[in-house]
Scaffold this motif. Structure first.
Motif, PDB file in Angstrom:
ATOM      1  N   VAL A   1       0.820  -1.250   0.120  1.00 48.61           N
ATOM      2  CA  VAL A   1       0.033   0.131   0.026  1.00 48.61           C
ATOM      3  C   VAL A   1       0.826   1.272   0.125  1.00 48.61           C
ATOM      4  N   ARG A   2       1.890   1.330   0.951  1.00 48.69           N
ATOM      5  CA  ARG A   2       2.441   2.637   1.156  1.00 48.69           C
ATOM      6  C   ARG A   2       3.700   2.881   0.091  1.00 48.69           C
ATOM      7  N   ASP A   3       4.418   1.680  -0.155  1.00 44.45           N
ATOM      8  CA  ASP A   3       5.723   1.630  -0.692  1.00 44.45           C
ATOM      9  C   ASP A   3       5.389   1.466  -2.450  1.00 44.45           C
ATOM     10  N   LEU A   4       4.522   0.689  -2.833  1.00 44.67           N
ATOM     11  CA  LEU A   4       4.467   0.287  -4.231  1.00 44.67           C
ATOM     12  C   LEU A   4       3.298   0.984  -4.459  1.00 44.67           C
ATOM     13  N   HIS A   5       2.413   1.614  -3.624  1.00 44.94           N
ATOM     14  CA  HIS A   5       1.148   1.997  -4.009  1.00 44.94           C
ATOM     15  C   HIS A   5       0.111   1.200  -4.751  1.00 44.94           C
ATOM     16  N   PHE A   6      -0.193   0.071  -4.328  1.00 45.42           N
ATOM     17  CA  PHE A   6      -0.973  -0.843  -4.860  1.00 45.42           C
ATOM     18  C   PHE A   6      -2.286  -0.491  -4.194  1.00 45.42           C
TER      19      PHE A   6
ATOM     20  N   GLY B   1      11.692 -19.093  -2.298  1.00 42.01           N
ATOM     21  CA  GLY B   1      10.493 -18.442  -3.045  1.00 42.01           C
ATOM     22  C   GLY B   1      10.536 -16.653  -2.513  1.00 42.01           C
ATOM     23  N   PRO B   2      10.517 -16.809  -1.048  1.00 43.72           N
ATOM     24  CA  PRO B   2      10.430 -15.394  -0.698  1.00 43.72           C
ATOM     25  C   PRO B   2      11.515 -14.464  -1.118  1.00 43.72           C
ATOM     26  N   LEU B   3      12.756 -14.909  -1.417  1.00 41.41           N
ATOM     27  CA  LEU B   3      13.652 -14.000  -1.899  1.00 41.41           C
ATOM     28  C   LEU B   3      13.199 -13.085  -2.947  1.00 41.41           C
ATOM     29  N   LEU B   4      12.406 -13.553  -3.844  1.00 41.96           N
ATOM     30  CA  LEU B   4      11.829 -12.740  -4.969  1.00 41.96           C
ATOM     31  C   LEU B   4      10.871 -11.552  -4.715  1.00 41.96           C
ATOM     32  N   ILE B   5      10.400 -11.527  -3.286  1.00 49.03           N
ATOM     33  CA  ILE B   5       9.217 -10.780  -2.820  1.00 49.03           C
ATOM     34  C   ILE B   5       9.764  -9.222  -2.790  1.00 49.03           C
ATOM     35  N   PRO B   6      10.861  -8.940  -2.243  1.00 48.73           N
ATOM     36  CA  PRO B   6      11.473  -7.514  -2.055  1.00 48.73           C
ATOM     37  C   PRO B   6      12.757  -7.218  -3.371  1.00 48.73           C
ATOM     38  N   ALA B   7      12.594  -8.241  -4.152  1.00 48.57           N
ATOM     39  CA  ALA B   7      13.852  -8.122  -4.979  1.00 48.57           C
ATOM     40  C   ALA B   7      13.758  -7.145  -5.982  1.00 48.57           C
ATOM     41  N   VAL B   8      12.652  -6.525  -6.600  1.00 47.97           N
ATOM     42  CA  VAL B   8      12.441  -5.720  -7.618  1.00 47.97           C
ATOM     43  C   VAL B   8      11.827  -4.321  -7.180  1.00 47.97           C
ATOM     44  N   THR B   9      12.115  -3.343  -7.654  1.00 53.46           N
ATOM     45  CA  THR B   9      11.317  -1.989  -7.271  1.00 53.46           C
ATOM     46  C   THR B   9      11.091  -1.090  -8.589  1.00 53.46           C
ATOM     47  N   GLY B  10      11.324  -1.902  -9.799  1.00 57.27           N
ATOM     48  CA  GLY B  10      11.424  -1.175 -11.013  1.00 57.27           C
ATOM     49  C   GLY B  10       9.905  -0.836 -11.584  1.00 57.27           C
ATOM     50  N   PRO B  11       9.659  -1.024 -13.005  1.00 56.19           N
ATOM     51  CA  PRO B  11       8.305  -0.652 -13.602  1.00 56.19           C
ATOM     52  C   PRO B  11       7.333  -1.580 -12.401  1.00 56.19           C
ATOM     53  N   ASP B  12       6.042  -1.174 -12.650  1.00 57.47           N
ATOM     54  CA  ASP B  12       4.797  -1.775 -11.859  1.00 57.47           C
ATOM     55  C   ASP B  12       4.561  -3.217 -12.254  1.00 57.47           C
ATOM     56  N   LEU B  13       4.783  -3.347 -13.735  1.00 60.59           N
ATOM     57  CA  LEU B  13       4.508  -4.781 -14.145  1.00 60.59           C
ATOM     58  C   LEU B  13       5.376  -5.654 -13.718  1.00 60.59           C
ATOM     59  N   LEU B  14       6.647  -5.284 -13.742  1.00 63.25           N
ATOM     60  CA  LEU B  14       7.785  -6.137 -13.498  1.00 63.25           C
ATOM     61  C   LEU B  14       7.596  -6.494 -11.963  1.00 63.25           C
ATOM     62  N   VAL B  15       7.207  -5.465 -10.917  1.00 60.57           N
ATOM     63  CA  VAL B  15       7.128  -5.729  -9.558  1.00 60.57           C
ATOM     64  C   VAL B  15       6.114  -6.721  -9.369  1.00 60.57           C
ATOM     65  N   VAL B  16       5.122  -6.547 -10.139  1.00 52.87           N
ATOM     66  CA  VAL B  16       3.982  -7.634 -10.026  1.00 52.87           C
ATOM     67  C   VAL B  16       4.352  -8.904 -10.117  1.00 52.87           C
TER      68      VAL B  16
ATOM     69  N   GLY C   1       7.333 -15.112  -6.495  1.00 51.70           N
ATOM     70  CA  GLY C   1       8.040 -15.346  -5.456  1.00 51.70           C
ATOM     71  C   GLY C   1       7.020 -15.961  -4.434  1.00 51.70           C
ATOM     72  N   PHE C   2       5.655 -15.521  -4.284  1.00 51.90           N
ATOM     73  CA  PHE C   2       4.513 -15.979  -3.574  1.00 51.90           C
ATOM     74  C   PHE C   2       4.102 -17.484  -4.096  1.00 51.90           C
ATOM     75  N   PHE C   3       4.290 -17.425  -5.550  1.00 50.88           N
ATOM     76  CA  PHE C   3       3.522 -18.713  -6.189  1.00 50.88           C
ATOM     77  C   PHE C   3       4.715 -19.916  -5.914  1.00 50.88           C
ATOM     78  N   LEU C   4       6.027 -19.607  -5.647  1.00 51.90           N
ATOM     79  CA  LEU C   4       6.989 -20.804  -5.294  1.00 51.90           C
ATOM     80  C   LEU C   4       6.912 -20.992  -3.937  1.00 51.90           C
TER      81      LEU C   4
END
Length: 423
Positions: free
Chosen positions: A249-254, A300-315, A321-324
């Protein structure tokens, strides 16, 4: 179709239990999203406050699971599950009622969460002990797989439904769906008619009975490893779960809808893992299946905070990460729960389950508190990195144990607290 599947299909009592549990699991997933969003959006809680609130849901596991385990071994389990879900329906329904009255506060919400947690402890201890009553041992993996598949299906559809309900009706009123789902479960449990063989409680001492259950876990080599690694996983999982909603909500603005969609899509991994767990255990060595599932799920959780770039890539990255994590968790949960049930005598089933729940969710509760504190001190993304690396450490007990060497799931006759069956 396998013999196990055919047998379960014609097992009307298991079907009724499974139906009620499936419906209530969908309701729980709505609450898992709507309740923290109620705290974040309506009450404007801090990360530390949300961590404490989340811990209240699991705090009763630390104090009540053991005596509830004794109760489950002394009394028929079905009536206890009916009482637990009826009370949970009433407590969940209080939240929208308080919201209408403009009387919802953080202390009241925490008290409701605590009460729901007490009922959850009782239900969890009972249902895990009740499945071996209505299902034969050779069908345990298939039965547990079906319940796990329902849980994963609920994780897939529930958050999306929850996000939609939150956006349309606001977070507090989305909880009505969960209250209704508990009532459906009550009706299904009420229709089951299976005699339960329970011991008379006369001349028994609750302290000695609790000690018997704990002693069995400590002396049984498989259960000991499952307890340690399960507790470590739940600590990390609660850590991540506490921070992710605020981070999104606060960092990714989802928005709530997107958060629900991410969680729903990631749950496909859990659904696939639970659906194929019985097939994997039948086709490959039991221990190898469990080990691979743990490695995938805990990495799998290693991927959750791994990316902060474009919204689609983050999603995409967060969802992967959650899938694995959920795919590995589903397979390891089905295998682990079945192993626990297979090696435990029925007269100890409630206390074994209670002891495992106390260790797993009692320690998991501290993970929610730790997540809130570390996230508040280091930042939300840094806190998620800490949790991701902690997941890797949580897998170590399994890697060092003899469970990966099991060729097949042992039985009560093959395994005692002093011996083990290793391929």
């Amino acid at each position: 179709m396998t013999t196990a599947a055919t047998s379960l299909r014609h097992n009307k009592n298991f079907t009724r239990f499974w139906l009620g549990e499936t419906v209530s699991l969908f309701g729980v997933q709505v609450t898992n999203l709507a309740l923290p969003l109620t705290a974040v959006l309506a009450l404007q809680v801090s990360p530390e406050e949300l961590g404490v609130l989340r811990s209240f849901a699991f705090l009763p596991f630390l104090f009540l699971a053991l005596p509830f385990g004794v109760l489950a071994d002394r009394r028929p389990k079905r009536p206890l599950m009916i009482y637990a879900n009826a009370i949970r329906a009433a407590l969940v329904g209080l939240v929208p009622l308080l919201a209408v009255m403009d009387a919802l506060t953080l202390p009241l919400l925490a008290a409701i969460v605590l009460g729901i947690g007490v009922c959850t402890v009782l239900f969890e201890v009972c249902w895990l002990s009740y499945v071996p009553v209505i299902v034969s041992q050779e069908h345990l993996v298939s039965a547990n797989g079906r319940v796990a598949a329902s849980s994963s299906a609920a994780e897939f559809a529930g958050p999306g439904l929850g996000g939609l309900l939150v956006q349309v009706f606001t977070a507090p009123f989305a909880l009505v769906a969960n209250a209704f789902s508990y009532l459906v479960s009550v009706a299904c449990l009420w229709s089951i008619r299976v005699p339960e063989d329970v011991r008379p409680s006369a001349k028994r001492h609750i302290g000695k009975e609790i000690a018997e259950g704990i002693s069995f876990i400590v002396r049984q080599k498989y259960l000991r490893v499952l307890a340690v690694t399960g507790a470590a996983f739940n600590f990390c999982y609660m850590f991540v779960e506490t921070l992710f909603v605020i981070y999104a909500v606060r960092d990714l603005h989802f928005g709530p809808g997107l958060i629900g969609l991410i969680v729903a899509m990631s749950a496909v991994g859990g659904l696939l893992g639970a659906s194929f767990a019985a097939t994997l255990v039948k086709r490959y060595p039991f221990g190898r299946v469990y080990l691979v599932a743990v490695v995938i799920g805990y990495g799998g959780p290693l991927l959750i905070p791994a990316v902060t770039g474009p919204d689609l890539l983050v999603v995409i990255t967060v969802t992967t990460g959650f899938f694995l994590m959920r795919a590995g968790l589903a397979v390891s949960n089905v295998a682990g729960v079945s192993l626990r049930q297979a090696v435990t005598p029925q007269e100890l089933m409630g206390r074994m389950t209670a002891g495992m729940r106390t260790l797993m969710w009692g320690i998991g509760t501290t993970g929610a508190i730790a997540g809130g504190v570390i996230g508040g001190a280091l930042g939300l993304r840094a806190g998620l990195w800490v949790a991701a690396f902690a997941f890797l450490l949580a897998a170590v007990p399994v890697l060092l144990s003899r469970i990966p060497r099991l060729r097949e799931m042992p039985s009560k006759e093959q395994v005692t607290p002093e011996t083990e069956h290793v391929g």
